[in-house]
Write an enzyme that holds these catalytic residues in place. Structure first.
Site, PDB file in Angstrom:
ATOM      1  N   TRP A  99       0.832  -1.229  -0.222  1.00  0.00           N
ATOM      2  CA  TRP A  99      -0.030  -0.009   0.050  1.00  0.00           C
ATOM      3  C   TRP A  99       0.887   1.086   0.223  1.00  0.00           C
ATOM      4  O   TRP A  99       0.639   2.268  -0.790  1.00  0.00           O
ATOM      5  CB  TRP A  99      -0.820   0.095   1.109  1.00  0.00           C
ATOM      6  N   ASP A 166      -1.399   7.024   6.639  1.00  0.00           N
ATOM      7  CA  ASP A 166      -2.641   5.970   6.081  1.00  0.00           C
ATOM      8  C   ASP A 166      -2.719   4.860   7.212  1.00  0.00           C
ATOM      9  O   ASP A 166      -1.985   4.495   7.598  1.00  0.00           O
ATOM     10  CB  ASP A 166      -2.166   5.330   4.978  1.00  0.00           C
ATOM     11  N   LYS A 190     -12.129  -1.674   8.375  1.00  0.00           N
ATOM     12  CA  LYS A 190     -11.320  -2.563   9.326  1.00  0.00           C
ATOM     13  C   LYS A 190     -11.804  -2.415  10.914  1.00  0.00           C
ATOM     14  O   LYS A 190     -12.508  -3.283  11.506  1.00  0.00           O
ATOM     15  CB  LYS A 190      -9.828  -2.351   9.370  1.00  0.00           C
TER      16      LYS A 190
END
Length: 355
Positions: A99, A166, A190
């Protein structure tokens, strides 16, 4: 048979969040309309957005001068939107996994990007040490938790330049010093809500400095000014976020989430380290509390599928490791229970006895 959900995302949510959201989908606040069909401009939906913002600010102790906005597009859109809004000349990025690499790729479209730290040479088996941060950066970006590799930076670093993080897979799992950041962003699927909404916490006085004309939808000021209502927001995911934040608050807030995360991880990592069949995949000081990754020990490698089938038969869901890494991954986000972790540990112990 009871199921134990270890999916990496979309992930497990508290049962009461699911049930309460489902009730509102059938009839929102007794209005005779489904949450799925009400207008986002309706007077009875605005309080939902207001409460979502207020709960996030309360739970993370967000200081004055920051806004909380809710957008679509996931964290992947933020890989582009962050540099569009904040990259003036040069930005620094920590390369800690897939990511982070995607974020770096997008940032290069807007200016110079330097890798301040990386663990790519060792297949991201540890979280790279962040040191010697150049002082001429517009910002330093890092991904706090790496779902694929199972590494995590669970602290707020000191930096001579603005920080952007992030936190998609570990936000709300620990206290955060928001004052150290220019922006924090997180896909909600999440620890915050069902998939479909992204939360961005942004420092207001850092907006509008980039030397480019931004498309209206990409400019954070658009959404700050309109309170996330410039265009139709993802109504149901925002409502499920409110329910989840209510749950976090009722459980004792992020401090309690942090305690539970450590408790779950201690139990599972202890079994991984003890069990002759398995081994961890990352350095101990980088181990994620959210995504616990492990593989078969070399002498038991041929039993990988056998253990997957064995655990699945006992109700474990979503424990297969990411295709780029293999092995197993037990995601232990806020809603995961000690019961679920103990069930997985028992499966590991029973499998060891058989083999």
């Amino acid at each position: 048979m009871k199921k134990y959900n270890f999916n990496a995302g979309p992930s497990m949510l508290p049962r009461e969040v699911i049930e309460n959201t489902a009730k509102q989908i059938l009839d929102f606040n007794g209005e005779g309309l489904s949450l799925m069909e009400i207008s986002h401009r309706a007077k009875y939906f605005q309080p939902v957005v207001d409460e979502a913002e207020a709960l996030i600010k309360e739970l993370l102790d967000v200081p004055e001068g920051y806004s909380v906005i809710f957008l679509g597009g996931g964290a992947s859109l933020q890989f582009m939107q962050i540099p569009a809004n904040f990259l003036i000349k040069k930005a620094g990025y920590v390369n800690s996994g897939v990511w982070a690499k995607k974020a770096i790729k997008e940032a290069k479209l807007f200016g110079e990007v330097v890798e301040v730290a990386s663990s790519a040479a060792d297949n991201f088996s540890y979280y790279p040490e962040i040191g010697n941060i150049p002082t001429d950066l517009d910002y330093l970006h890092f991904t706090t938790n790496n779902t694929i590799y199972g590494t995590e930076l669970r602290q707020d670093i000191d930096s001579p330049v603005p920080l952007i993080a992030d936190m998609s897979s570990d936000i709300m799992s620990r206290p955060v010093d928001v004052s150290k950041y220019t922006a924090i962003y997180a896909g909600a699927q999440k620890n915050m809500a069902m998939a479909g909404v992204t939360c961005i916490i942004v420092k207001n006085d850092m907006l509008g400095q980039a030397p480019r004309e931004l498309p209206t939808m990409i400019d954070y000021r658009t959404h700050v000014d309109k309170g996330s209502m410039f265009n139709t927001p993802p109504v149901v995911p925002i409502y499920s976020l409110v329910e989840t934040m209510r749950w976090v608050k009722a459980q004792g807030g992020v401090a309690e989430m942090d305690r539970r995360a450590n408790e779950r991880a201690d139990i599972l990592y202890a079994e991984i380290d003890r069990n002759k069949c398995f081994r961890g995949t990352v350095s101990e000081n980088s181990r994620s509390l959210m995504n616990i990754c492990f593989v078969m020990n070399p002498e038991y490698q041929e039993l990988e599928k056998a253990f997957f089938d064995f655990a699945t038969e006992r109700g474990m869901v979503g424990i297969k490791g990411h295709r780029s890494v293999g092995g197993f991954r037990a995601s232990c986000y806020n809603a995961q229970t000690i019961e679920g972790v103990n069930a997985l540990v028992q499966a590991m112990q029973d499998f060891e006895k058989q083999h």
